[in-house]
Design an enzyme around this catalytic site. Structure first.
Site, PDB file in Angstrom:
ATOM      1  N   HIS A   1       8.919   4.084   9.435  1.00 49.81           N
ATOM      2  CA  HIS A   1       7.509   4.357   9.177  1.00 49.81           C
ATOM      3  C   HIS A   1       7.340   5.842   8.954  1.00 49.81           C
ATOM      4  O   HIS A   1       8.003   6.656   9.617  1.00 49.81           O
ATOM      5  CB  HIS A   1       6.635   3.905  10.352  1.00 49.81           C
TER       6      HIS A   1
ATOM      7  N   ALA B   1       1.942  -2.737   6.815  1.00 49.70           N
ATOM      8  CA  ALA B   1       1.243  -3.542   7.826  1.00 49.70           C
ATOM      9  C   ALA B   1       1.951  -4.864   8.113  1.00 49.70           C
ATOM     10  O   ALA B   1       1.777  -5.443   9.202  1.00 49.70           O
ATOM     11  CB  ALA B   1      -0.191  -3.798   7.383  1.00 49.70           C
TER      12      ALA B   1
ATOM     13  N   ASN C   1      10.390  -0.114   4.994  1.00 48.92           N
ATOM     14  CA  ASN C   1       9.050   0.196   5.479  1.00 48.92           C
ATOM     15  C   ASN C   1       8.159  -0.937   4.998  1.00 48.92           C
ATOM     16  O   ASN C   1       7.740  -0.966   3.836  1.00 48.92           O
ATOM     17  CB  ASN C   1       8.558   1.547   4.936  1.00 48.92           C
TER      18      ASN C   1
ATOM     19  N   GLU D   1      14.296  -0.218  10.315  1.00 47.01           N
ATOM     20  CA  GLU D   1      12.849  -0.221  10.061  1.00 47.01           C
ATOM     21  C   GLU D   1      12.370   1.226  10.095  1.00 47.01           C
ATOM     22  O   GLU D   1      12.746   1.973  11.004  1.00 47.01           O
ATOM     23  CB  GLU D   1      12.151  -1.033  11.167  1.00 47.01           C
TER      24      GLU D   1
ATOM     25  N   ASN E   1       0.799  -1.236   0.000  1.00 44.15           N
ATOM     26  CA  ASN E   1       0.000   0.000   0.000  1.00 44.15           C
ATOM     27  C   ASN E   1       0.827   1.279   0.000  1.00 44.15           C
ATOM     28  O   ASN E   1       0.272   2.367  -0.110  1.00 44.15           O
ATOM     29  CB  ASN E   1      -1.005   0.008   1.182  1.00 44.15           C
TER      30      ASN E   1
ATOM     31  N   ARG F   1      -0.849   5.600  17.167  1.00 45.91           N
ATOM     32  CA  ARG F   1      -2.004   5.139  16.382  1.00 45.91           C
ATOM     33  C   ARG F   1      -2.631   3.899  17.053  1.00 45.91           C
ATOM     34  O   ARG F   1      -2.440   3.686  18.237  1.00 45.91           O
ATOM     35  CB  ARG F   1      -1.552   4.882  14.937  1.00 45.91           C
TER      36      ARG F   1
ATOM     37  N   ARG G   1      -3.627   7.805  -0.721  1.00 44.89           N
ATOM     38  CA  ARG G   1      -4.057   7.047   0.449  1.00 44.89           C
ATOM     39  C   ARG G   1      -4.032   7.906   1.727  1.00 44.89           C
ATOM     40  O   ARG G   1      -3.002   8.518   2.033  1.00 44.89           O
ATOM     41  CB  ARG G   1      -3.037   5.912   0.579  1.00 44.89           C
TER      42      ARG G   1
HETATM   43  C1  DQA Z   1       3.292   2.534   7.930  1.00 41.25           C
HETATM   44  C2  DQA Z   1       2.543   2.235   9.246  1.00 41.25           C
HETATM   45  C3  DQA Z   1       1.845   0.881   9.171  1.00 41.25           C
HETATM   46  O1  DQA Z   1       1.164   0.610  10.383  1.00 41.25           O
HETATM   47  C4  DQA Z   1       0.844   0.874   8.041  1.00 41.25           C
HETATM   48  O2  DQA Z   1       0.240  -0.395   7.924  1.00 41.25           O
HETATM   49  C5  DQA Z   1       1.432   1.320   6.735  1.00 41.25           C
HETATM   50  C6  DQA Z   1       2.355   2.448   6.734  1.00 41.25           C
HETATM   51  C7  DQA Z   1       3.921   3.953   7.938  1.00 41.25           C
HETATM   52  O3  DQA Z   1       4.804   4.163   7.113  1.00 41.25           O
HETATM   53  O4  DQA Z   1       3.526   4.807   8.718  1.00 41.25           O
HETATM   54  O5  DQA Z   1       1.089   0.804   5.680  1.00 41.25           O
HETATM   55  O6  DQA Z   1       4.324   1.596   7.786  1.00 41.25           O
END
Ligand code: DQA
Length: 146
Positions: A101, A78, A75, A99, A10, A108, A17
């Site tokens: 985000h 999910a 990244n 890692e 995604n 969240r 999005r």
């Molecule tokens: C994400 C945070 C994840 O929880 C989420 O599912 C994403 C994007 C972020 O970059 O903030 O797809 O990895």
């Protein structure tokens, strides 16, 4: 020095999005920004995106053999919260791994507070938008130069 930037499911939808969470920028535009920043800091970048868990495992495994890279910024979207397969793939490769985000996952929903990847990474950066990737590149550079 070359860094492989991997984006999971995604993240190809950035710009369309949930803009209130992830901002207006597309993944392509973020990647261009990261590449320019990295180059100015003496880092070469290569980018990969997939919505498919096994393909992300393959990209992680190929960090050296396929991409000739010295570190990984990941990244996993999910998958971060439940993919032990990606966690195991990270454990297979002995390069610095960070890692990242875009959003602050700790501010969240509760399911986003758990990462099953973090223990196989050198560290985690979250909540700084596209800058999370840039900060991760600098972290990897610093590890490699020690
Ligand atoms: C994400 C945070 C994840 O929880 C989420 O599912 C994403 C994007 C972020 O970059 O903030 O797809 O990895």
């Amino acid at each position: 020095m070359k860094i492989l930037i991997i984006n999971g499911p995604n993240l190809n939808m950035l710009g369309a999005r949930e803009k209130e969470i992830y901002g207006e920028q597309t993944l392509e535009s973020i990647n261009t920004e990261i590449a320019t920043f990295a180059k100015a800091n003496g880092i070469e970048t290569v980018f990969y995106q997939s919505n498919i868990e096994g393909e992300i495992c393959g990209a992680v495994q190929g960090v050296k053999s396929v991409y000739g890279a010295d570190g990984i910024v990941l990244n996993a979207g999910a998958y971060t919260h439940y993919s032990h397969a990606i966690g195991d793939a990270l454990a297979c490769v002995k390069v610095p791994k960070v890692e990242v985000h875009i959003s602050n996952v700790h501010a969240r929903e509760e399911f986003r507070h758990l990462s099953v990847l973090a223990d196989n990474c050198n560290g985690v950066i979250c909540g700084f938008g596209a800058d999370s990737y840039k900060l991760a590149c600098l972290a990897i550079k610093s590890i490699l130069e020690k």
